[in-house]
Design a protein around this motif. Structure first.
Motif, short mmCIF file in Angstrom:
data_model
loop_
_atom_site.label_atom_id
_atom_site.label_comp_id
_atom_site.label_asym_id
_atom_site.label_seq_id
_atom_site.Cartn_x
_atom_site.Cartn_y
_atom_site.Cartn_z
N SER A 31 0.83 -1.17 -0.10
CA SER A 31 0.02 -0.02 -0.01
C SER A 31 1.03 1.35 0.06
CB SER A 31 -1.01 0.06 1.07
OG SER A 31 -0.36 0.02 2.50
N GLU A 32 2.07 1.15 -0.22
CA GLU A 32 3.10 2.13 -0.11
C GLU A 32 3.81 2.15 -1.47
OE1 GLU A 32 5.03 3.86 3.49
OE2 GLU A 32 5.09 1.52 4.00
N VAL A 43 1.02 6.63 0.48
CA VAL A 43 0.60 5.74 1.15
C VAL A 43 -1.08 5.63 0.90
CG1 VAL A 43 0.08 4.57 3.43
CG2 VAL A 43 2.15 5.91 2.93
N LEU A 45 -3.94 4.81 2.30
CA LEU A 45 -4.86 4.79 3.71
C LEU A 45 -6.19 3.94 3.97
CD1 LEU A 45 -4.23 8.28 4.87
CD2 LEU A 45 -2.94 6.65 5.53
N SER A 46 -6.96 4.04 2.95
CA SER A 46 -8.03 3.06 2.97
C SER A 46 -7.72 1.63 2.45
CB SER A 46 -9.23 3.60 2.00
OG SER A 46 -8.53 4.04 0.63
N GLN A 47 -8.59 0.74 2.81
CA GLN A 47 -8.33 -0.68 2.46
C GLN A 47 -9.46 -1.29 1.24
OE1 GLN A 47 -8.66 -2.68 6.23
NE2 GLN A 47 -6.82 -1.66 7.09
N LYS A 67 -5.66 10.03 14.51
CA LYS A 67 -6.63 9.37 13.72
C LYS A 67 -7.39 10.40 12.68
CE LYS A 67 -7.69 5.68 16.87
NZ LYS A 67 -9.01 4.99 17.44
N VAL A 79 -9.32 6.00 10.43
CA VAL A 79 -8.22 5.36 9.99
C VAL A 79 -6.98 5.94 11.03
CG1 VAL A 79 -7.49 7.00 8.35
CG2 VAL A 79 -6.37 4.71 8.52
N LEU A 81 -3.22 6.62 11.82
CA LEU A 81 -2.41 7.22 10.75
C LEU A 81 -0.94 6.64 11.11
CD1 LEU A 81 -3.31 11.17 10.83
CD2 LEU A 81 -3.88 9.16 8.99
N ARG A 84 -2.64 2.34 10.70
CA ARG A 84 -3.63 2.29 9.52
C ARG A 84 -4.75 1.40 9.61
NH1 ARG A 84 1.37 1.84 5.18
NH2 ARG A 84 2.56 3.54 6.11
N THR A 437 -3.11 14.58 3.52
CA THR A 437 -4.00 13.24 3.20
C THR A 437 -4.93 14.08 2.19
OG1 THR A 437 -5.72 14.03 5.06
CG2 THR A 437 -3.76 12.53 5.61
N TYR A 449 -5.64 8.65 0.67
CA TYR A 449 -4.08 8.47 0.62
C TYR A 449 -3.29 9.61 1.44
CZ TYR A 449 -5.22 6.31 -3.82
OH TYR A 449 -5.73 5.32 -4.83
#
Length: 480
Positions: A31-32, A43, A45-47, A67, A79, A81, A84, A437, A449
């Motif tokens: 994710s990076e 990055v 951040l979301s899944q 957060k 999320v 930070l 994550r 972000t 992101y």
């Protein structure tokens, strides 16, 4: 004998199990990655998509800076930070419009999020602790109202309400009357049913539209006060873009919406309806100033300034107390849908603009430049400390200089064309000012992101490259 109809579900189960097994065995891409054009760490951040962050001027960070409030397919979440980790707060809560600029805000004092909710047929504000998930109803809003923000001391809800009808064009008037209701706070042990507030930025004509009021609700007593438009035809009939001062609990910022070329848009006012103040006075035809926001210490109001629209571009600023004005020139390609300021007040960011933006056409034209002159990047702007002055309608205005760095290549991001579903990045600095972000569809779906403000270090480059090499070695096919 087993009939074919009985075989069908068995075959389906076998096929589904096989597909699921292969999916489970597929390697997960890191994710990076390092942006190849800028050298900065990115990055995700979301899944899962679609996931969105908040509108840029609404505070979405917990007071400890750890957060960020986001909206996942499951609902309102945070999320972490650092780790994550995603934590679901309100299942099913959605952001209906990507241009929504109200209805929810995180406290600057406590890890509590305040948000609009349709609860038991009432338009209420709910406060939820973002650590414990304990929530309570704290206010019943007036009819037609939407939460604009929470005061700096967490004692007052403020915002805008639609009262219907159409009003004249002109300047806003200070409070001419008030109404008081009782809305005793209540608490509950049940999770509220999801129903996010609706609303959108923008307005019709030269301030035309539905008549609106500013309101406040005292959370201790439930008392509501509404600031009515005046009766002289010079009322503020199209209010929007509301923001509470991050430091002064009795100060608000709002916009006189409409055609930006025809309205003096940016105003502050005290929470009791006094002290109405215009932050920027237009001085030429088609000059525009908008997308205003408070500095984090509440001493400045900054905004996108164009003299005229699509002509000369600036980050403009007005000191809340002294009225002093400042301008930082930006190149056409550096114009951004939104600018924002760091927590320490020493840097700005910009999130670029698409091919349909004001940066990609000449004044009084709707024809895009060929070749395009807009810039699709996340920018970092740093004042150099060098200043001159210029005369603007008899006022000496300070003019600064900026150094500019590109942080993220946004060439694959679709900014849209003004529709409510458009995806504007709405970038913000994290409270430590080390990351920015933003939300983007640059991978084809909506995600949240973060980009590191500092260039990637050799250790970061080596670690991230090793992660991608390991992923490829196990059969991964994606590229950063």
């Amino acid at each position: 004998m087993v009939t074919p109809t009985k075989f069908i579900p068995l075959i389906a189960v076998v096929l589904f199990s096989s597909i699921s097994l292969r999916a489970a065995e597929a390697p997960t891409a890191p994710s990076e990655w390092i942006d190849p054009k800028t050298g900065h760490v990115l990055v995700r951040l979301s899944q899962e998509a679609p996931t969105a962050s908040m509108y840029f001027h609404q505070n979405g960070y917990t007071p400890d800076g750890k957060k960020l409030l986001i909206f996942t397919p499951q609902g309102m979440s945070t999320v972490d930070l650092q780790t994550r980790k995603i934590d679901l707060l309100v299942p099913g809560y959605r952001v209906i419009s990507m241009s929504l600029s109200n209805g929810i805000e995180v406290s600057r004092k406590e890890p509590v999020v305040y948000y609009n909710q349709n609860l038991n047929g009432q338009n209420v504000v709910v406060a939820m602790n973002m650590e414990t998930h304990v929530w309570k109803q704290v206010a019943v809003l007036p009819q037609g109202a939407v939460l604009g923000g929470i005061s700096a001391d967490d004692k007052t809800i403020m915002g805008i309400r639609n009262i219907g009808g159409r009003r004249g064009n002109g300047v806003p008037a200070a409070a001419s009357s008030s109404a008081a209701d009782t809305a005793a706070p209540a608490s509950s042990t049940n999770t509220p049913s999801p129903n996010a507030a609706t609303g959108r930025r923008g307005g019709a004509g030269a301030g035309g539209g539905q008549s609106k009021q500013i309101y406040t609700v005292d959370l201790a007593t439930g008392a509501t006060k509404s600031f009515f438009p005046s009766e002289d035809g010079l009322s503020h009939d199209n209010l929007n873009h509301f923001e509470c001062s991050p430091t002064d609990p009795n100060l608000m910022l709002f916009a006189h919406e409409g055609d930006w070329r025809q309205v003096d848009r940016i105003w502050t006012m005290r929470a009791d309806g006094t002290g109405l103040k215009l932050m920027h006075q237009r001085t030429m035809p088609n000059e525009i100033a908008g997308h205003e926001f408070f500095s984090r210490d509440g001493t400045w109001v900054y905004y996108d300034l164009q003299t005229p629209e699509s002509g000369v571009f600036w980050i403009g600023g007005a000191n809340v107390e002294t009225g002093e004005h400042i301008r930082y020139p930006v190149e056409r390609s550096q114009w951004s849908v939104h600018f924002y300021v760091s927590w320490d007040g020493k840097k700005f960011l910009g999130d670029g603009g698409g091919p349909n933006s004001v940066a990609n056409r000449a004044p009084d034209s709707t024809t895009p430049f060929d070749p395009p002159q807009n810039g699709q990047w996340i920018y970092l702007f740093t004042p150099t400390g060098e200043y001159t002055t210029m005369d603007v309608n008899g006022e000496k205005v300070k003019v600064g200089k900026l150094t500019v760095e590109k942080l993220v290549d946004m060439s694959k991001h679709n900014y849209g064309n003004g529709e409510s579903s458009r995806v504007e990045p709405n970038s913000t600095f994290t409270p430590d000012d080390k990351w920015i972000t933003f939300r983007s569809n640059m991978e084809g779906v909506l995600n949240v992101y973060a980009v590191e403000v500092a260039k990637a270090t050799p250790d970061e480059i080596n670690r991230i490259n090793a992660e991608w090499a390991a992923y490829k070695a196990t059969g991964g096919t994606k590229t950063p």
